[in-house]
Design a protein around this motif. Structure first.
Motif, PDB file in Angstrom:
ATOM      1  N   TRP A  38       4.199  12.446  -6.484  1.00  0.00           N
ATOM      2  CA  TRP A  38       4.520  11.325  -5.601  1.00  0.00           C
ATOM      3  C   TRP A  38       3.844  10.040  -6.073  1.00  0.00           C
ATOM      4  O   TRP A  38       4.447   8.969  -6.060  1.00  0.00           O
ATOM      5  N   ARG A  39       2.596  10.143  -6.494  1.00  0.00           N
ATOM      6  CA  ARG A  39       1.863   8.968  -6.969  1.00  0.00           C
ATOM      7  C   ARG A  39       2.516   8.396  -8.224  1.00  0.00           C
ATOM      8  O   ARG A  39       2.740   7.187  -8.326  1.00  0.00           O
ATOM      9  N   GLU A  40       2.824   9.271  -9.175  1.00  0.00           N
ATOM     10  CA  GLU A  40       3.452   8.815 -10.422  1.00  0.00           C
ATOM     11  C   GLU A  40       4.832   8.221 -10.172  1.00  0.00           C
ATOM     12  O   GLU A  40       5.187   7.196 -10.754  1.00  0.00           O
ATOM     13  N   GLU A  41       5.615   8.867  -9.324  1.00  0.00           N
ATOM     14  CA  GLU A  41       6.947   8.365  -8.987  1.00  0.00           C
ATOM     15  C   GLU A  41       6.849   6.968  -8.373  1.00  0.00           C
ATOM     16  O   GLU A  41       7.608   6.067  -8.712  1.00  0.00           O
ATOM     17  N   PHE A  42       5.879   6.792  -7.479  1.00  0.00           N
ATOM     18  CA  PHE A  42       5.689   5.477  -6.869  1.00  0.00           C
ATOM     19  C   PHE A  42       5.351   4.433  -7.925  1.00  0.00           C
ATOM     20  O   PHE A  42       5.936   3.350  -7.952  1.00  0.00           O
ATOM     21  N   LEU A  43       4.393   4.737  -8.813  1.00  0.00           N
ATOM     22  CA  LEU A  43       3.968   3.762  -9.823  1.00  0.00           C
ATOM     23  C   LEU A  43       5.113   3.396 -10.771  1.00  0.00           C
ATOM     24  O   LEU A  43       5.247   2.241 -11.174  1.00  0.00           O
TER      25      LEU A  43
ATOM     26  N   CYS B 266       0.872  -1.180   0.000  1.00  0.00           N
ATOM     27  CA  CYS B 266       0.000   0.000   0.000  1.00  0.00           C
ATOM     28  C   CYS B 266       0.904   1.224   0.000  1.00  0.00           C
ATOM     29  O   CYS B 266       2.023   1.175   0.517  1.00  0.00           O
ATOM     30  N   CYS B 267       0.438   2.305  -0.592  1.00  0.00           N
ATOM     31  CA  CYS B 267       1.187   3.563  -0.592  1.00  0.00           C
ATOM     32  C   CYS B 267       0.307   4.660   0.003  1.00  0.00           C
ATOM     33  O   CYS B 267      -0.826   4.854  -0.440  1.00  0.00           O
ATOM     34  N   VAL B 268       0.844   5.343   1.007  1.00  0.00           N
ATOM     35  CA  VAL B 268       0.141   6.436   1.665  1.00  0.00           C
ATOM     36  C   VAL B 268       0.725   7.745   1.159  1.00  0.00           C
ATOM     37  O   VAL B 268       1.932   7.965   1.230  1.00  0.00           O
ATOM     38  N   LEU B 269      -0.140   8.605   0.633  1.00  0.00           N
ATOM     39  CA  LEU B 269       0.272   9.920   0.154  1.00  0.00           C
ATOM     40  C   LEU B 269      -0.193  10.954   1.166  1.00  0.00           C
ATOM     41  O   LEU B 269      -1.389  11.020   1.476  1.00  0.00           O
ATOM     42  N   VAL B 270       0.744  11.739   1.686  1.00  0.00           N
ATOM     43  CA  VAL B 270       0.427  12.699   2.741  1.00  0.00           C
ATOM     44  C   VAL B 270       0.703  14.115   2.247  1.00  0.00           C
ATOM     45  O   VAL B 270       1.723  14.369   1.607  1.00  0.00           O
ATOM     46  N   TYR B 271      -0.217  15.018   2.567  1.00  0.00           N
ATOM     47  CA  TYR B 271       0.011  16.436   2.295  1.00  0.00           C
ATOM     48  C   TYR B 271      -0.449  17.235   3.505  1.00  0.00           C
ATOM     49  O   TYR B 271      -1.163  16.731   4.381  1.00  0.00           O
ATOM     50  N   ASP B 272      -0.032  18.477   3.565  1.00  0.00           N
ATOM     51  CA  ASP B 272      -0.394  19.401   4.630  1.00  0.00           C
ATOM     52  C   ASP B 272      -1.566  20.245   4.124  1.00  0.00           C
ATOM     53  O   ASP B 272      -1.435  20.925   3.099  1.00  0.00           O
ATOM     54  N   VAL B 273      -2.707  20.220   4.823  1.00  0.00           N
ATOM     55  CA  VAL B 273      -3.886  20.965   4.371  1.00  0.00           C
ATOM     56  C   VAL B 273      -3.649  22.472   4.339  1.00  0.00           C
ATOM     57  O   VAL B 273      -4.435  23.214   3.761  1.00  0.00           O
TER      58      VAL B 273
END
Length: 179
Positions: free
Chosen positions: A75-80, A56-63
């Motif tokens: 981050w999502r593309e780099e992970f994939l 699983c991959c957790v993507l975190v950002y600061d609101v």
């Protein structure tokens, strides 16, 4: 039919520096192998070994930071690219909008609606708003992460039958979140 299963789930937690990845990870004492970039995001390409085998991959950002939200795509593309999952369209991601506690919410720049729309556009990624500092929604988020990681791992389970039937076809898989 004997099966061989891993007993440890690998979860990758990604996002810009300072968004609270380590704080979130430290709030949830479950026996997951959570790999944190530990502030080394400047090395955008962290290498195949870091990503491979993730459940699983957790993507975190600061609101409170639009830039950290906008970087979720990267981050999502780099992970994939790096992880090369067998079924990238159905690989389990979870998005955490962290630091909802800051300034009583007055410094927030990314709305929950905007974040949920982004998650919906990426295949209905589960979304949680969290505060690592105050422990808000951290338990619920990591329960979903663990559930999705386990589901992913079970679907990748390797069966070693006594005989091999070359005429059988594999069943379709689903990794939807039921969190």
């Amino acid at each position: 039919m004997p099966s061989h299963r891993r007993t440890l789930l690998k979860v990758i937690i990604l996002g810009d520096s300072g968004v609270g990845k380590t704080s979130l990870m430290n709030q949830y004492p479950l026996n997951l192998a959570i790999w944190d970039t530990a502030g080394q995001e400047r090395f955008q390409s962290l290498g195949v070994a870091f990503y491979r085998g993730a459940d699983c991959c957790v993507l975190v950002y600061d609101v409170n930071s639009l830039k950290s939200f906008d970087n979720l795509n990267n981050w999502r593309e780099e992970f994939l690219i790096q992880a090369s999952p067998s079924d990238p369209e159905n690989f389990p991601f979870v998005v955490l909008g962290n630091k909802v506690d800051v300034d009583g919410g007055n410094s927030r720049v990314v709305s929950e609606k905007k974040a949920r729309a982004w998650c919906a556009s990426k295949g209905n990624i589960p979304y949680f708003e969290t505060s690592a500092k105050e422990g808000v929604n951290v338990e619920e988020a990591f329960q979903c992460i663990a559930k999705n990681a386990q589901k992913s791992e079970e679907e990748e389970e390797i069966y070693l039958p006594d005989t091999i039937d070359v005429g059988s076809s594999s069943q379709p898989r689903s990794t939807g979140c039921e969190c």
